[in-house]
Design a protein around this motif. Structure first.
Motif, PDB file in Angstrom:
ATOM      1  N   UNK A 120      11.840  -2.499   4.827  1.00  0.00           N
ATOM      2  CA  UNK A 120      11.653  -2.734   6.271  1.00  0.00           C
ATOM      3  C   UNK A 120      10.477  -1.931   6.794  1.00  0.00           C
ATOM      4  N   UNK A 121       9.656  -2.592   7.635  1.00  0.00           N
ATOM      5  CA  UNK A 121       8.540  -1.884   8.259  1.00  0.00           C
ATOM      6  C   UNK A 121       7.199  -2.191   7.625  1.00  0.00           C
ATOM      7  N   UNK A 122       7.154  -3.188   6.740  1.00  0.00           N
ATOM      8  CA  UNK A 122       5.880  -3.568   6.120  1.00  0.00           C
ATOM      9  C   UNK A 122       5.084  -4.388   7.128  1.00  0.00           C
ATOM     10  N   UNK A 141       0.855  -1.184   0.000  1.00  0.00           N
ATOM     11  CA  UNK A 141       0.000   0.000   0.000  1.00  0.00           C
ATOM     12  C   UNK A 141       0.904   1.252   0.000  1.00  0.00           C
ATOM     13  N   UNK A 142       0.689   2.193  -0.941  1.00  0.00           N
ATOM     14  CA  UNK A 142       1.586   3.346  -1.075  1.00  0.00           C
ATOM     15  C   UNK A 142       1.761   4.133   0.232  1.00  0.00           C
ATOM     16  N   UNK A 143       0.669   4.278   1.006  1.00  0.00           N
ATOM     17  CA  UNK A 143       0.798   5.044   2.267  1.00  0.00           C
ATOM     18  C   UNK A 143       1.697   4.306   3.259  1.00  0.00           C
ATOM     19  N   UNK A 144       1.546   2.976   3.250  1.00  0.00           N
ATOM     20  CA  UNK A 144       2.384   2.175   4.156  1.00  0.00           C
ATOM     21  C   UNK A 144       3.843   2.196   3.694  1.00  0.00           C
ATOM     22  N   UNK A 145       4.015   2.167   2.372  1.00  0.00           N
ATOM     23  CA  UNK A 145       5.375   2.176   1.802  1.00  0.00           C
ATOM     24  C   UNK A 145       6.144   3.429   2.254  1.00  0.00           C
ATOM     25  N   UNK A 177      19.090   5.474   6.699  1.00  0.00           N
ATOM     26  CA  UNK A 177      17.950   4.809   7.332  1.00  0.00           C
ATOM     27  C   UNK A 177      16.727   5.703   7.547  1.00  0.00           C
ATOM     28  N   UNK A 178      16.626   6.813   6.819  1.00  0.00           N
ATOM     29  CA  UNK A 178      15.383   7.604   6.885  1.00  0.00           C
ATOM     30  C   UNK A 178      14.293   6.785   6.200  1.00  0.00           C
ATOM     31  N   UNK A 179      13.024   6.954   6.637  1.00  0.00           N
ATOM     32  CA  UNK A 179      11.974   6.267   5.887  1.00  0.00           C
ATOM     33  C   UNK A 179      11.684   7.074   4.620  1.00  0.00           C
ATOM     34  N   UNK A 180      10.929   6.485   3.714  1.00  0.00           N
ATOM     35  CA  UNK A 180      10.727   7.120   2.410  1.00  0.00           C
ATOM     36  C   UNK A 180      10.096   8.507   2.551  1.00  0.00           C
TER      37      UNK A 180
END
Lengths: 282, 286
Positions: B283-285, B171-175, B247-250
């Motif tokens: 990572x984090x899915x 899911x794009x928001x989760x990504x 390691x920043x998230x997207x």
């Protein structure tokens, strides 16, 4: 599945990256392939990929150049750990090293440096060989080096030194006939007299290689063990004469490390060695 | 005694050679004038070499020195060849003679410390950066870092990249809340110089004057299975990839990059990363 953890007899060649693909495609008739473990002490990549593939077709012999068995400060624990890891992953048929040193004062000299053959050196070598063998849980083979100097304080001959190491540590020998020819020539000795005193009963592998001749001083020349050419006639002759002294037919390696030629050149050299080997043990 | 012998031998080998060290030939095995002078001063100055020569008293001093020179030559020659292979673009930039001159000094100051010499030379770029030469060629250290990064990428741990479809399944928001893990061989080089263009120039027949050496360039080095590849990337993408590698998230990486570069196109940058196959985990899915 072939039994790859031992080599009974026959000829092998040094495994070089330029031959990886060709060896896998052609699968030439060779009894084993030899590697320098130091080149495979990496995290990953192409070398380890090919080693993994090739070792399922040929027994592997690991011929170390970096353990520095003769270092006064002892062998490097980290290096020994890396070798142990590689040995566990690769299950080589043979593991060998040199009667030399290459590590000291925090530097690695990338060469096989000579040792004085003294009682002190003997005690040190025994201790270092025990440490390596204990860690690897197997006996190693120790090779006679090519040398360009001898020391004034030598107390033992090289052959007596090697024999004592075998008797007292359980290690075996890798007899490099080219090194015998190079060293005896460099020290104005007779290679046949050297080999007549050599403890053949401990030999478990033979190396054959090429070397070069350079001027030294005055009219003297020196032979340098560069593994960069075909085996010379004198070395073939010594091999023919003395191979029968081995207790049984043992593996023989064609070494060529500098600018390796086409695979067929190495295979031809191996064929020549095979003929001599078969004639000796008919 | 053995320890002292090895110390003398080692120090003698490490001493910076006075000799030019071209391919091994007769000249390398003969004494240079300065070495000969040393020998003549044996009574005045007990150098390491002279102490060592005492252990080799069965040779004439001249012959002993020539024999030791073989070991010294093996040491320097073998390591120069390793540096030549690894830093091929520096060799192309400055030529054999200058390269060997610098390599000898580097080897003498920072010899290998372990037997895995395939990975010798990590500090060569930093060494080049403080040489006089880098005033004339200010990009040389960065070009050497580029060579080193390419070399190291070959030996990094293997890892399988994730397929493009895996990105699409999330899911794009989760990504946006995910961090990306890069293949161990991946490296980002952000240089103030045109390191990519210089490399392209060295591998082509272009004329040097066509290159503007001092334009910043960012290079991404990746390994696709066992093949090492390199790409020039836009400055904004470079900033973005750097945030991701830290390691920043997207979401954070995109936002921080856009704050610096309004023209940044995140879809294009993410598409590029998927295409280069340098992402191995999302990572984090949940």
């Amino acid at each position: 599945m072939k039994q790859l953890s031992s080599i009974h007899t026959g000829c092998g060649i040094g495994l070089k990256p330029c031959h990886y693909e060709e060896i896998l495609q052609r699968k030439p008739e060779l009894s084993f392939l030899e590697i320098h473990p130091e080149n495979y002490m990496v995290e990953g990549g192409l070398q380890l990929y090919y080693l993994e593939k090739i070792r399922h077709h040929y027994p592997i012999s690991m011929h170390g150049v970096g353990m520095s068995l003769g270092s006064a400060q002892g062998v490097d624990d980290q290096h020994l750990d890396k070798l142990c890891h590689l040995v566990k992953n690769t299950s080589p048929a043979l593991v060998s090293e040199h009667l030399s040193w290459s590590h000291g004062q925090g530097a690695y000299f990338n060469d096989l440096l000579p040792l004085p053959y003294t009682e002190e050196s003997l005690q040190l070598l025994k201790s270092n060989i025990h440490k390596v063998q204990d860690k690897l849980q197997r006996n190693i083979l120790v090779e006679n080096p090519s040398t360009y100097i001898t020391f004034a304080n030598d107390e033992l001959s090289e052959q007596a030194f090697l024999r004592t190491l075998c008797e007292q540590t359980g290690c075996k020998l890798l007899l490099d006939i080219n090194n015998v020819f190079v060293s005896t020539s460099n020290h104005q000795q007779d290679p046949r007299a050297y080999l007549a005193q050599y403890p053949f009963e401990y030999v478990e592998e033979i190396h054959l290689a090429g070397h070069s001749v350079y001027p030294l001083v005055d009219t003297k020349t020196i032979r340098i063990d560069d593994h960069g050419s075909e085996i010379c006639d004198d070395v073939w002759q010594l091999f023919s004469e003395f191979f029968p002294n081995c207790k049984t037919a043992i593996p023989v390696l064609i070494e060529w490390d500098t600018n390796p030629p086409e695979l067929d050149v190495l295979l031809q050299q191996a064929e020549t060695a095979k003929k001599i080997l078969h004639n000796s043990f008919r | 005694m053995l320890s002292k012998t090895q110390t003398l031998f080692g120090e003698t080998i490490l001493e910076l050679p006075d000799l030019e060290l071209p391919d091994l030939k007769q000249a390398d095995l003969e004494l240079s004038d300065s070495e000969q002078d040393d020998l003549e001063q044996a009574d005045l100055q007990q150098t390491n070499k002279q102490q060592l020569l005492k252990l080799l008293q069965h040779y004439s001093q001249e012959e002993a020195a020539a024999r030791i020179a073989i070991y010294k030559n093996n040491f320097y020659r073998s390591l120069i060849d390793i540096l030549l292979d690894t830093f091929a673009s520096i060799h192309q930039l400055i030529g054999s003679k200058h390269f060997e001159y610098l390599a000898k000094q580097f080897i003498s100051q920072q010899p290998p410390t372990n037997p895995s010499v395939a990975l010798y030379g990590a500090n060569f770029p930093a060494f080049l950066a403080i040489q006089e030469l880098s005033q004339q060629l200010p990009y040389i250290a960065d070009c050497a870092s580029f060579d080193w990064a390419l070399h190291c990428a070959y030996y990094k741990k293997d890892a399988a990249p994730i397929a493009a479809e895996e990105f699409l399944e999330i899911d794009p928001q989760q990504l946006m809340q995910c961090q990306l893990e890069f293949h161990p061989a991946t490296q980002l080089l952000q240089s103030n110089y045109s390191i990519f263009s210089i490399r392209e120039f060295l591998n082509s027949n272009e004329q040097a004057e066509q290159i503007h050496f001092d334009e910043p360039e960012t290079v991404l080095i990746c390994r696709n299975q066992y093949k090492v590849e390199h790409y020039v990337v836009e400055a904004a993408s470079g900033i973005f990839i750097n945030y991701l590698m830290q390691h920043a998230n997207l979401e954070q990486a995109i936002s921080d990059t856009m704050a610096q570069c309004a023209e940044f196109n995140p879809s294009q940058a993410i598409g590029f990363l998927i295409q280069t196959q340098c992402i191995i985990t999302i990572q984090g899915v949940k």
